[in-house]
Structure formats: structure tokens, C-alpha cells
Design an enzyme around this catalytic site. Structure first.
Site, PDB file in Angstrom:
ATOM      1  N   PHE A  86       0.842  -1.189   0.000  1.00 11.29           N
ATOM      2  CA  PHE A  86       0.000   0.000   0.000  1.00 11.29           C
ATOM      3  C   PHE A  86       0.887   1.254   0.000  1.00 11.29           C
ATOM      4  O   PHE A  86       2.026   1.233   0.482  1.00 11.29           O
ATOM      5  CB  PHE A  86      -0.916  -0.031   1.241  1.00 11.29           C
ATOM      6  CG  PHE A  86      -1.871   1.121   1.312  1.00 11.29           C
ATOM      7  CD1 PHE A  86      -2.800   1.326   0.305  1.00 11.29           C
ATOM      8  CD2 PHE A  86      -1.834   2.018   2.365  1.00 11.29           C
ATOM      9  CE1 PHE A  86      -3.679   2.393   0.350  1.00 11.29           C
ATOM     10  CE2 PHE A  86      -2.705   3.090   2.430  1.00 11.29           C
ATOM     11  CZ  PHE A  86      -3.622   3.276   1.420  1.00 11.29           C
ATOM     12  N   ASP A 108       6.706  -3.840   8.230  1.00  8.96           N
ATOM     13  CA  ASP A 108       5.361  -3.308   8.004  1.00  8.96           C
ATOM     14  C   ASP A 108       4.418  -4.497   8.157  1.00  8.96           C
ATOM     15  O   ASP A 108       4.243  -5.306   7.242  1.00  8.96           O
ATOM     16  CB  ASP A 108       5.233  -2.668   6.617  1.00  8.96           C
ATOM     17  CG  ASP A 108       3.877  -1.993   6.440  1.00  8.96           C
ATOM     18  OD1 ASP A 108       2.950  -2.336   7.195  1.00  8.96           O
ATOM     19  OD2 ASP A 108       3.731  -1.131   5.542  1.00  8.96           O
ATOM     20  N   HIS A 162      -0.669  -6.106   7.802  1.00  7.29           N
ATOM     21  CA  HIS A 162      -1.556  -7.235   7.448  1.00  7.29           C
ATOM     22  C   HIS A 162      -1.337  -8.432   8.370  1.00  7.29           C
ATOM     23  O   HIS A 162      -1.945  -9.470   8.141  1.00  7.29           O
ATOM     24  CB  HIS A 162      -1.245  -7.729   6.022  1.00  7.29           C
ATOM     25  CG  HIS A 162      -1.425  -6.695   4.960  1.00  7.29           C
ATOM     26  ND1 HIS A 162      -1.132  -6.929   3.643  1.00  7.29           N
ATOM     27  CD2 HIS A 162      -1.882  -5.419   5.007  1.00  7.29           C
ATOM     28  CE1 HIS A 162      -1.380  -5.857   2.919  1.00  7.29           C
ATOM     29  NE2 HIS A 162      -1.826  -4.918   3.731  1.00  7.29           N
ATOM     30  N   GLN A 197      -6.922  -0.064  10.765  1.00  5.13           N
ATOM     31  CA  GLN A 197      -7.889   0.560   9.851  1.00  5.13           C
ATOM     32  C   GLN A 197      -9.000  -0.466   9.569  1.00  5.13           C
ATOM     33  O   GLN A 197      -8.829  -1.665   9.784  1.00  5.13           O
ATOM     34  CB  GLN A 197      -7.105   1.001   8.597  1.00  5.13           C
ATOM     35  CG  GLN A 197      -7.898   1.472   7.417  1.00  5.13           C
ATOM     36  CD  GLN A 197      -8.228   0.334   6.470  1.00  5.13           C
ATOM     37  OE1 GLN A 197      -7.637  -0.739   6.541  1.00  5.13           O
ATOM     38  NE2 GLN A 197      -9.187   0.565   5.600  1.00  5.13           N
ATOM     39  N   LYS A 208      -8.657  -4.148   8.444  1.00  5.89           N
ATOM     40  CA  LYS A 208      -7.596  -4.983   9.016  1.00  5.89           C
ATOM     41  C   LYS A 208      -8.148  -6.082   9.942  1.00  5.89           C
ATOM     42  O   LYS A 208      -9.298  -6.036  10.338  1.00  5.89           O
ATOM     43  CB  LYS A 208      -6.586  -4.100   9.766  1.00  5.89           C
ATOM     44  CG  LYS A 208      -5.900  -3.091   8.840  1.00  5.89           C
ATOM     45  CD  LYS A 208      -5.184  -3.767   7.692  1.00  5.89           C
ATOM     46  CE  LYS A 208      -4.380  -2.830   6.818  1.00  5.89           C
ATOM     47  NZ  LYS A 208      -5.098  -1.748   6.187  1.00  5.89           N
ATOM     48  N   ARG A 267       7.256  14.997  24.364  1.00 11.59           N
ATOM     49  CA  ARG A 267       7.410  15.010  25.833  1.00 11.59           C
ATOM     50  C   ARG A 267       8.328  13.870  26.267  1.00 11.59           C
ATOM     51  O   ARG A 267       8.477  12.876  25.560  1.00 11.59           O
ATOM     52  CB  ARG A 267       6.047  14.867  26.517  1.00 11.59           C
ATOM     53  CG  ARG A 267       5.143  16.064  26.250  1.00 11.59           C
ATOM     54  CD  ARG A 267       3.887  16.011  27.109  1.00 11.59           C
ATOM     55  NE  ARG A 267       3.143  17.250  26.947  1.00 11.59           N
ATOM     56  CZ  ARG A 267       2.122  17.401  26.088  1.00 11.59           C
ATOM     57  NH1 ARG A 267       1.709  16.399  25.338  1.00 11.59           N
ATOM     58  NH2 ARG A 267       1.516  18.563  25.990  1.00 11.59           N
ATOM     59  N   TYR A 289       4.584  21.305  29.473  1.00 10.64           N
ATOM     60  CA  TYR A 289       4.885  22.126  28.285  1.00 10.64           C
ATOM     61  C   TYR A 289       6.380  22.146  27.987  1.00 10.64           C
ATOM     62  O   TYR A 289       6.990  23.196  27.852  1.00 10.64           O
ATOM     63  CB  TYR A 289       4.313  23.542  28.463  1.00 10.64           C
ATOM     64  CG  TYR A 289       2.799  23.545  28.439  1.00 10.64           C
ATOM     65  CD1 TYR A 289       2.104  23.125  27.309  1.00 10.64           C
ATOM     66  CD2 TYR A 289       2.075  23.947  29.550  1.00 10.64           C
ATOM     67  CE1 TYR A 289       0.715  23.096  27.292  1.00 10.64           C
ATOM     68  CE2 TYR A 289       0.689  23.932  29.537  1.00 10.64           C
ATOM     69  CZ  TYR A 289       0.020  23.501  28.405  1.00 10.64           C
ATOM     70  OH  TYR A 289      -1.352  23.465  28.383  1.00 10.64           O
ATOM     71  N   ARG A 317      -1.447  10.339  19.518  1.00 12.44           N
ATOM     72  CA  ARG A 317      -1.956   9.355  20.482  1.00 12.44           C
ATOM     73  C   ARG A 317      -3.291   8.764  20.029  1.00 12.44           C
ATOM     74  O   ARG A 317      -4.135   9.459  19.459  1.00 12.44           O
ATOM     75  CB  ARG A 317      -2.150  10.027  21.852  1.00 12.44           C
ATOM     76  CG  ARG A 317      -0.887  10.635  22.437  1.00 12.44           C
ATOM     77  CD  ARG A 317      -1.153  11.251  23.812  1.00 12.44           C
ATOM     78  NE  ARG A 317      -2.191  12.266  23.802  1.00 12.44           N
ATOM     79  CZ  ARG A 317      -1.965  13.585  23.809  1.00 12.44           C
ATOM     80  NH1 ARG A 317      -0.734  14.064  23.831  1.00 12.44           N
ATOM     81  NH2 ARG A 317      -2.970  14.443  23.811  1.00 12.44           N
TER      82      ARG A 317
HETATM   83  C1  PLP Z   1       0.893  -2.689   3.909  1.00 12.09           C
HETATM   84  C2  PLP Z   1       0.272  -1.496   4.586  1.00 12.09           C
HETATM   85  N1  PLP Z   1       1.072  -0.643   5.240  1.00 12.09           N
HETATM   86  C3  PLP Z   1       0.579   0.435   5.873  1.00 12.09           C
HETATM   87  C4  PLP Z   1      -0.764   0.713   5.861  1.00 12.09           C
HETATM   88  C5  PLP Z   1      -1.257   1.966   6.506  1.00 12.09           C
HETATM   89  O1  PLP Z   1      -2.148   1.776   7.543  1.00 12.09           O
HETATM   90  P1  PLP Z   1      -3.235   2.883   7.889  1.00 12.09           P
HETATM   91  O2  PLP Z   1      -4.305   2.807   6.861  1.00 12.09           O
HETATM   92  O3  PLP Z   1      -3.707   2.480   9.248  1.00 12.09           O
HETATM   93  O4  PLP Z   1      -2.552   4.199   7.897  1.00 12.09           O
HETATM   94  C6  PLP Z   1      -1.639  -0.158   5.206  1.00 12.09           C
HETATM   95  C7  PLP Z   1      -3.074   0.130   5.220  1.00 12.09           C
HETATM   96  O5  PLP Z   1      -3.917  -0.123   4.534  1.00 12.09           O
HETATM   97  C8  PLP Z   1      -1.112  -1.288   4.529  1.00 12.09           C
HETATM   98  O6  PLP Z   1      -1.893  -2.132   3.851  1.00 12.09           O
END
Ligand code: PLP
Length: 434
Positions: free
Chosen positions: A112, A183, A186, A209, A212, A241, A248, A258
Site C-alpha cells: 500500500f 510493516d 496485514h 484501519q 484490518k 514530551r 509544556y 496518540r
Molecule cells: C501494507 C500497509 N502498510 C501500511 C498501511 C497503513 O495503515 P493505515 O491505513 O492504518 O494508515 C496499510 C493500510 O492499509 C497497509 O496495507
């Protein structure tokens, strides 16, 4: 009615015992597959409790903190830093690792957009290394070939939920003192040599997201076993922080990334189901892969023995049109008509995105940009599967029963049985569209 329907009707083979649903036959499947998202009383209880507590922010309530601890532990890590999404988590991980302006970060082209955009937003240069045609994951040989004196990090993507070849990638990284950020967007609950995805590199990034394998609509987390990296990520996700600083007092360039307590509440409930759901997806995915592999010209994502748990965020396969007897587009249309939701996934490799072609990097990479030309980069394996070979089925379909898998397999078989007529129909439709 599909495009070119009339020509398909004309050339239809009347003797075919099982007419494709595309041309009015009975679909292989009429019932819907398992719905997504899955939720229940556990989410309701935690959400209501959060609402009534009035502690809606991460700094005041218990939900995100609980989730960070549980998710990290489940993924073999001591530290978890929950953030607003799985794009920001990648960027924070890069920043925490000390990636500097115009450093190079190796990524696959079959992923992605975020895997690359996070690198650019860290003011670093994405360098593409092709994937392996059978596993769809980063090819360590291509990684090795992509290394230069400016390389600082590698982001292997556990694509579809199958861990990348991490031993080979870590061996390259060790030699060159590179940071590895998985990453794992998935790969919730996935396993490599019985070790959890998320604990295989120096850091990992997950996404929550909507699509997922567990979700709160949006959300992300960084996992790591490195205390210093964890502290850096925690600071960056919280406006710079530091633990013993005053409110601050801000130590590094950062922001408020967050995760909120409502999302934490939902994720805690989702996490209770993750192990059982992953086991089910994995079992069903394996079962379907074996069935589909029996058909000529169809190649489910190859699973190395190192993959001890596939989280099947996607079930992927390749079609070789010549060997199958009909092209991908026709297979997908026919399957959809049979009641099997599926798609071709990414239409082109990441390096071909307009953002790369036009170097639309905003304020980032002011110097490197002039020297970069992504139009010249080809990643033959990724380009091929995007252009004509890949087929995706989504994770929720694998939460059902073996009967669901049998329905999917039967639909593939039916399309294969009808391949000749489907191929003719597809050729005619293409000619007419010209
Ligand atoms: C392989 C991969 N990396 C990163 C992301 C990014 O995640 P997000 O959509 O939570 O920002 C996705 C999301 O669809 C993804 O499929």
C-alpha cells in the site's frame, strides 16, 4: 449486465452442464460470507464504561495502556506504542531510528501507498527492491542489490499476512548496520519460525484501519523490544514530551499521534478474539490454497515452511492466463457473478503511482528529488502481478466454515470448466471496447 454480455450469450456453449452465473446460470454461492467487523457485548461494555468514565483521552484512561501491553506481549515484544494509524506508526518508527534527510530506505513495490509515503514524510528516499513472484514478499536478493552507501533502513512488508524472509533480511541488515522496520499492517497474529510477526525486526508497525484483521476503524501501533527505540517512539507520539519532563516541555519535532480511549476500548475487545480468528483464517486459507493449486494456471501465494502462521489478511493467487485458458479480468468477473467477492488488487506497482512519476513530494526531499526518476524504475515481478496476474480475496471470507471454502473452490472450478467460452467472450468484449 456485464459488458459484452450479448456476445457471451451468442457464443455460449449450450451443452455446458453448469452455465456460468455471468450468463444466467445458478451462482455457486448465494449466501453472504462472514461479515466484518465482528463485534459484540465486549465492545459495548468497554465503550460504555469509557463513555461514562469521562476519561476519553489516552493520557487519562486505562484502555490504550492496557491494549499496548497486551498487543505487544502477544506479538513477542516488551513495548507497544499505540498511534492514530498505521502510516504514522511507520513514520514515527523511522524518525525514532534516527533516519536523516535524504537517507535511503528499501521498500517493496508491491504494497500500500503508506509504506512509501511514510518514508517520504520522514524526508528519506524510498528505494524499490522487487518482490519474489511466488511469495509476493520482498526478495532478499533484490534488497542486497539495492543497497548503497546511503541505505539506512529496510521495510519488509508481511504481505497479505505472510511473514517476509526475515532471516535473510536481518542477515543483510546486520552486515550493513541497517534498521529493519516490519510493516506488519496485514500480519496481526502471524508467525515466522514460531516467532510472532512484530518481533522479527528492530521495530514493527501494525494498522487497525477498518479492513484490518482487528480494527477500531482507524489506529496503529509500533512494537519493539528495544527500550531506547520505544522511548523515542513514545516521545514522538506525544508531542516530544519525555517521562520526567514537565507538561509544556517538548524535546523533538513531533506531534500528537496518540490513540484515543474509545478506540483502545474497541481494540481490547477485538484482541480477545484475535488468536481464534487467526487460527480459523489460517486453517481455511491453507485448505483453499490446496484446492485452488489443483487447477492449471492458478498459483496461490507460495507458503515457505518458515511461515508458521499466516494471518490471511488477504488470500492471494496468481493466474497465468495462457495456462488457465482465460485472462484475469474474465476470471474475476465470472467469480463475482458466482457470488465470490474478489478483485485484482493494486492496478500498478507503487513506483508507478502519479506521486512518484511526478515527484509530488511536497516540501520533502528538496535535494534528492532532482536526481530521482521513478519513471525509469521497473520491478518486473510486481509489475506483472499488478498488470495481469494477481487476484485477492479478503480476510472476512476466511472466518467462515470449510463449506464456504468449498463454495469458493467450486466457483473457481466452474470458471475453469467454462474457460474456453469465457476466453472467447473476453476477447470479443475487448475488441468491442477498442
Ligand atoms: C501494507 C500497509 N502498510 C501500511 C498501511 C497503513 O495503515 P493505515 O491505513 O492504518 O494508515 C496499510 C493500510 O492499509 C497497509 O496495507
Amino acid at each position: 449486465m456485464p459488458h459484452g454480455f450479448h456476445s457471451g450469450q451468442k457464443i455460449r456453449n449450450e451443452t455446458m452442464s453448469q452455465k456460468l452465473a455471468l450468463w444466467g446460470g445458478t451462482p455457486s454461492r448465494t449466501r453472504p460470507f462472514a461479515p466484518w467487523p465482528v463485534f459484540g457485548k465486549a465492545e459495548e461494555k468497554r465503550l460504555l464504561r469509557t463513555l461514562r468514565s469521562g476519561k476519553w483521552g489516552r493520557l487519562h484512561g486505562p484502555e490504550v495502556a492496557e491494549f499496548e501491553g497486551r498487543f505487544a506481549k502477544m506479538h513477542g515484544c516488551k513495548h507497544g506504542i499505540a498511534v492514530v494509524n498505521g502510516t504514522v506508526s511507520l513514520r514515527i518508527a523511522l524518525q525514532s531510528a534516527g533516519i536523516r534527510a535524504e537517507d535511503e530506505v528499501i521498500i517493496p513495490p508491491y504494497t500500500f501507498f503508506s509504506t512509501a509515503s511514510a518514508v517520504i514524510e520522514a524526508n528519506a528516499v524510498p528505494v524499490f527492491a522487487d518482490i519474489d513472484l511466488d511469495t509476493f514478499n520482498l526478495d532478499p536478493k533484490a534488497v542486497q542489490a539495492a543497497i548503497t552507501s546511503r541505505t539506512r533502513a529496510i521495510i519488509p512488508v508481511h504481505f497479505a499476512g505472510q511473514p517476509a524472509d526475515m532471516d535473510a533480511i536481518m542477515a543483510i541488515a546486520r552486515k550493513r548496520k541497517l534498521i529493519v522496520i516490519e510493516d506488519a499492517a496485514h500480519a496481526h497474529g502471524a508467525g515466522y519460525k514460531n516467532r510472532p510477526a512484530g518481533s522479527l525486526g528492530h521495530m514493527a508497525s501494525f494498522s487497525f484501519q477498518s479492513s484490518k484483521n482487528i480494527t477500531a476503524g482507524e489506529g496503529g501501533i509500533i512494537t519493539t523490544n528495544d527500550r531506547r527505540l520505544a522511548e523515542a517512539c513514545r516521545s514522538i507520539h506525544n508531542c516530544g514530551r519525555v517521562p520526567d519532563g514537565v507538561w509544556y516541555e517538548h524535546h523533538v519535532i513531533s506531534g500528537n499521534y496518540r490513540l484515543g480511549e474509545f478506540q483502545g476500548a474497541v481494540l481490547n475487545a477485538q484482541l480477545d478474539r484475535l488468536a481464534a480468528q487467526t487460527e480459523r483464517r489460517d486453517g481455511n486459507g491453507k485448505y483453499l490454497a490446496a484446492k485452488i493449486a489443483e487447477l492449471p494456471g492458478l498459483y496461490p501465494q507460495e507458503r515457505p515452511i518458515d511461515c508458521t502462521r499466516h494471518s490471511y489478511h488477504l488470500f492471494m493467487l496468481r493466474i497465468d492466463a495462457k495456462k488457465f485458458g482465460a485472462p484475469r479480468g474474465a476470471l474475476i468477473k465470472a467469480l463475482q457473478a458466482e457470488g465470490i467477492p474478489c478483485s485484482g488488487g493494486y492496478g500498478f506497482s507503487l513506483q508507478q503511482q502519479p506521486m512518484f512519476r511526478n515527484k509530488a513530494f511536497g516540501p520533502y526531499l528538496p535535494k534528492a528529488s532532482a536526481k530521482l526518476d521513478y519513471r525509469k524504475i521497473s520491478c518486473p515481478n510486481s509489475d506483472l502481478i499488478c498488470r495481469e496476474q494477481c487476484v485477492w480475496l479478503e480476510q472476512n471470507m476466511f472466518l467462515g466454515s470449510r463449506t464456504d471454502m468449498d463454495d469458493i473452490a467450486r466457483a473457481f472450478e466452474k470458471v475453469h470448466d467454462n474457460r474456453e467460452v469465457l476466453n472467447q467472450w473476453s476477447r470479443k468484449a475487448m475488441k468491442e471496447a477498442k
